[in-house]
Write an enzyme that holds these catalytic residues in place. Structure first.
Site, mmCIF file in Angstrom:
data_model
loop_
_atom_site.group_PDB
_atom_site.id
_atom_site.type_symbol
_atom_site.label_atom_id
_atom_site.label_comp_id
_atom_site.label_asym_id
_atom_site.label_seq_id
_atom_site.Cartn_x
_atom_site.Cartn_y
_atom_site.Cartn_z
ATOM 1 N N ARG A 36 0.817 -1.217 0.000
ATOM 2 C CA ARG A 36 0.000 0.000 0.000
ATOM 3 C C ARG A 36 0.851 1.267 0.000
ATOM 4 N NH1 ARG A 36 -5.030 -2.320 3.579
ATOM 5 N NH2 ARG A 36 -6.288 -2.802 1.756
ATOM 6 N N LYS A 203 -18.805 -17.930 -0.366
ATOM 7 C CA LYS A 203 -20.260 -17.989 -0.231
ATOM 8 C C LYS A 203 -21.018 -17.207 -1.296
ATOM 9 C CE LYS A 203 -20.133 -17.197 4.508
ATOM 10 N NZ LYS A 203 -20.857 -16.508 5.503
ATOM 11 N N GLY A 355 -9.926 -9.331 -1.950
ATOM 12 C CA GLY A 355 -8.722 -9.478 -1.136
ATOM 13 C C GLY A 355 -8.055 -10.829 -1.290
ATOM 14 N N GLY A 378 -12.907 -4.846 0.256
ATOM 15 C CA GLY A 378 -14.317 -4.456 0.349
ATOM 16 C C GLY A 378 -14.713 -3.441 -0.714
HETATM 17 P P1 ADP Z 1 -12.297 -12.519 -2.225
HETATM 18 O O1 ADP Z 1 -11.656 -12.043 -0.936
HETATM 19 O O2 ADP Z 1 -11.316 -12.597 -3.335
HETATM 20 O O3 ADP Z 1 -13.530 -11.735 -2.575
HETATM 21 P P2 ADP Z 1 -13.758 -14.585 -0.847
HETATM 22 O O4 ADP Z 1 -13.449 -13.928 0.445
HETATM 23 O O5 ADP Z 1 -15.134 -14.557 -1.338
HETATM 24 O O6 ADP Z 1 -12.761 -14.031 -1.986
HETATM 25 O O7 ADP Z 1 -13.378 -16.128 -0.771
HETATM 26 C C1 ADP Z 1 -12.131 -16.608 -0.400
HETATM 27 C C2 ADP Z 1 -12.251 -17.887 0.369
HETATM 28 O O8 ADP Z 1 -13.030 -18.840 -0.306
HETATM 29 C C3 ADP Z 1 -10.895 -18.518 0.569
HETATM 30 O O9 ADP Z 1 -10.572 -18.478 1.937
HETATM 31 C C4 ADP Z 1 -11.075 -19.944 0.056
HETATM 32 O O10 ADP Z 1 -10.471 -20.920 0.871
HETATM 33 C C5 ADP Z 1 -12.571 -20.095 0.078
HETATM 34 N N1 ADP Z 1 -13.012 -21.173 -0.813
HETATM 35 C C6 ADP Z 1 -12.812 -21.290 -2.134
HETATM 36 N N2 ADP Z 1 -13.297 -22.455 -2.598
HETATM 37 C C7 ADP Z 1 -13.824 -23.107 -1.535
HETATM 38 C C8 ADP Z 1 -14.466 -24.368 -1.363
HETATM 39 N N3 ADP Z 1 -14.653 -25.188 -2.388
HETATM 40 N N4 ADP Z 1 -14.861 -24.696 -0.122
HETATM 41 C C9 ADP Z 1 -14.660 -23.863 0.913
HETATM 42 N N5 ADP Z 1 -14.071 -22.668 0.822
HETATM 43 C C10 ADP Z 1 -13.646 -22.276 -0.393
HETATM 44 MG MG MG Z 2 -12.190 -12.353 1.137
#
Ligand code: ADP
Ligand code: MG
Length: 399
Positions: A36, A203, A355, A378
């Site tokens: 950053r 999710k 992130g 976020g």
């Molecule tokens: P970002 O921060 O890029 O928006 P998210 O926070 O939505 O991404 O998701 C990241 C998390 O999703 C990671 O910690 C990863 O382990 C989890 N994840 C990805 N695939 C699976 C899966 N099949 N089952 C459980 N968790 C998962």
């Molecule tokens: Mg995340």
């Protein structure tokens, strides 16, 4: 709408307020990742080179009680910034008052000071985080112009972004904010097509807004990661012990109908019996996930299918890892897709928001092979949802 940037205004001889995002991770009083700071350098250097008087500030961590102050002082960041700029950065350990005002008066053209963590003001009634009008007015009074370069807080309405902007004549974007607007905002507004979105992560409930918005603009959406299982369930498949949001199955059905074939789910998955880094891997067709196994990654046929779609794209937006990439054994799908995109870097624009997605690509050592990796977690999610971000909205439009 294009926004004014620091290039569009005169900064020479002016007191230039520069809001950056120096919310760096720390451990035992050491900065563990200075990305950053590095990302903020172009704007700060530009202002100094043009003969501006730079007044730099940021938040760092959360300040809920008096004891939080010491461990979230920006003084260590000021030291690091000074090393990067190869010049002194005067640090004022206050967020207001005589010492700060005097130091600003003493600034010469091309000199820089930093003041203390804006969230120190949160101890007394959350003045920063709740955008207390007096505070925004006060900070605005310290400068002549305002450069907002803090994309990481652009989704928040704080005194140190919108509060200042409301009380100063000119608010412009710094180069980092400009880049985020160009790549994320510009792509959503007017993409070079085909635009393919890759969505993963844990999710569905975290990503409903993103899916809905990208359904409007993307030509294809490839879905993997934990949220894919709620979609498989919506198609009537059994998902074993995979991450499933039972209350979102109906929504997943609706989205699939609305998508009219735009959404592409995988064909196979990598499963395990336990959520463990050493758990044994199996490859299963998505229609044949055993009752006692959980999906941890996309499978080889899915990697191939997704890669084929990516090769035809002109722009790719990626949010959310495609598997549990924190466990190397289940990082294969996420890494393969990252490598596919890295290999296509001459032909297409690749944008990463989120992130964990950014962390994954950095972990694979592929960060330089992407056109843009968003610096906001976020903020990039809300931007991808199509929301108006207050920290961008408060910047003057280019007429
Ligand atoms: P970002 O921060 O890029 O928006 P998210 O926070 O939505 O991404 O998701 C990241 C998390 O999703 C990671 O910690 C990863 O382990 C989890 N994840 C990805 N695939 C699976 C899966 N099949 N089952 C459980 N968790 C998962
Ligand atoms: Mg995340």
């Amino acid at each position: 709408m294009a926004k004014k940037t620091v290039r569009d205004i005169e900064v020479k001889g002016k007191k230039v307020l520069i809001r950056v995002d120096f919310n760096v991770p720390q451990k035992d009083g050491e900065i563990t990742d200075e990305n950053r700071i590095v990302q903020a350098l172009p704007t700060i250097k530009y202002v100094l080179e043009q003969g501006g008087k730079a007044i730099v500030f940021s938040h760092l961590g959360r300040i809920k009680k008096e004891e939080d102050k010491a461990k979230n002082s920006l003084s260590i960041v000021a030291d690091r910034l000074s090393e990067h700029l190869d010049m002194p950065v005067r640090f004022i350990p206050k967020t207001r008052g005589e010492a700060l005002e005097k130091a600003i008066d003493e600034l010469e053209n091309g000199q820089i000071l930093m003041f203390e963590n804006t969230r120190y003001e949160d101890l007394d009634g959350k003045k920063e985080s709740k955008n207390d009008p007096e505070l925004g007015r006060y900070w605005a009074s310290l400068g002549d112009v305002f450069v907002n370069d803090a994309f990481g807080t652009a989704h928040r309405e704080h005194a140190s972004n919108v509060g200042i902007a409301a009380n100063i004549k000119e608010t412009v974007a710094g180069f980092l904010l400009e880049k985020e607007i160009r790549f994320i905002g510009g792509t959503l507004e007017n993409p070079d097509r085909p635009l393919v979105a890759i969505l993963g992560g844990a999710k569905v409930s975290d990503k409903i807004g993103v899916i809905r918005n990208l359904l409007k603009v993307a030509d294809h959406i490839l879905i993997g990661g934990g949220m894919a299982y709620t979609f498989f369930k919506a198609l009537g498949y059994e998902v074993g012990t995979s991450l499933l949001e039972a209350d979102k199955v109906e929504l997943a059905k609706e989205l699939l109908t609305e998508a009219e074939g735009k959404i592409l789910l995988g064909k196979d998955v990598v499963t395990a019996k336990d959520f463990d880094k050493d758990s044994e891997k199996n490859i299963r067709k998505v229609t044949e996930i055993p009752a006692d196994e959980m999906g941890m990654d996309i499978g080889p046929e899915t990697i191939e299918l997704f890669s084929k779609h990516l090769k035809d794209a002109r722009t790719v937006i990626w949010n959310g890892p495609l598997g549990v990439f924190e466990f190397p054994r289940f990082a294969v799908g996420t890494k393969a897709i990252a490598q596919t995109l890295a290999g296509l870097k001459e032909e297409l624009t690749t944008i990463i928001g989120g992130g964990d997605s950014a962390a994954a690509v950095i972990q694979f050592g592929l960060a330089d092979d992407f056109t843009h990796i968003s610096t906001g977690g976020g903020a990039s999610l809300e931007y991808l949802e199509g929301k108006v971000l207050p920290g961008i909205d408060c910047v003057l439009d280019r007429s």
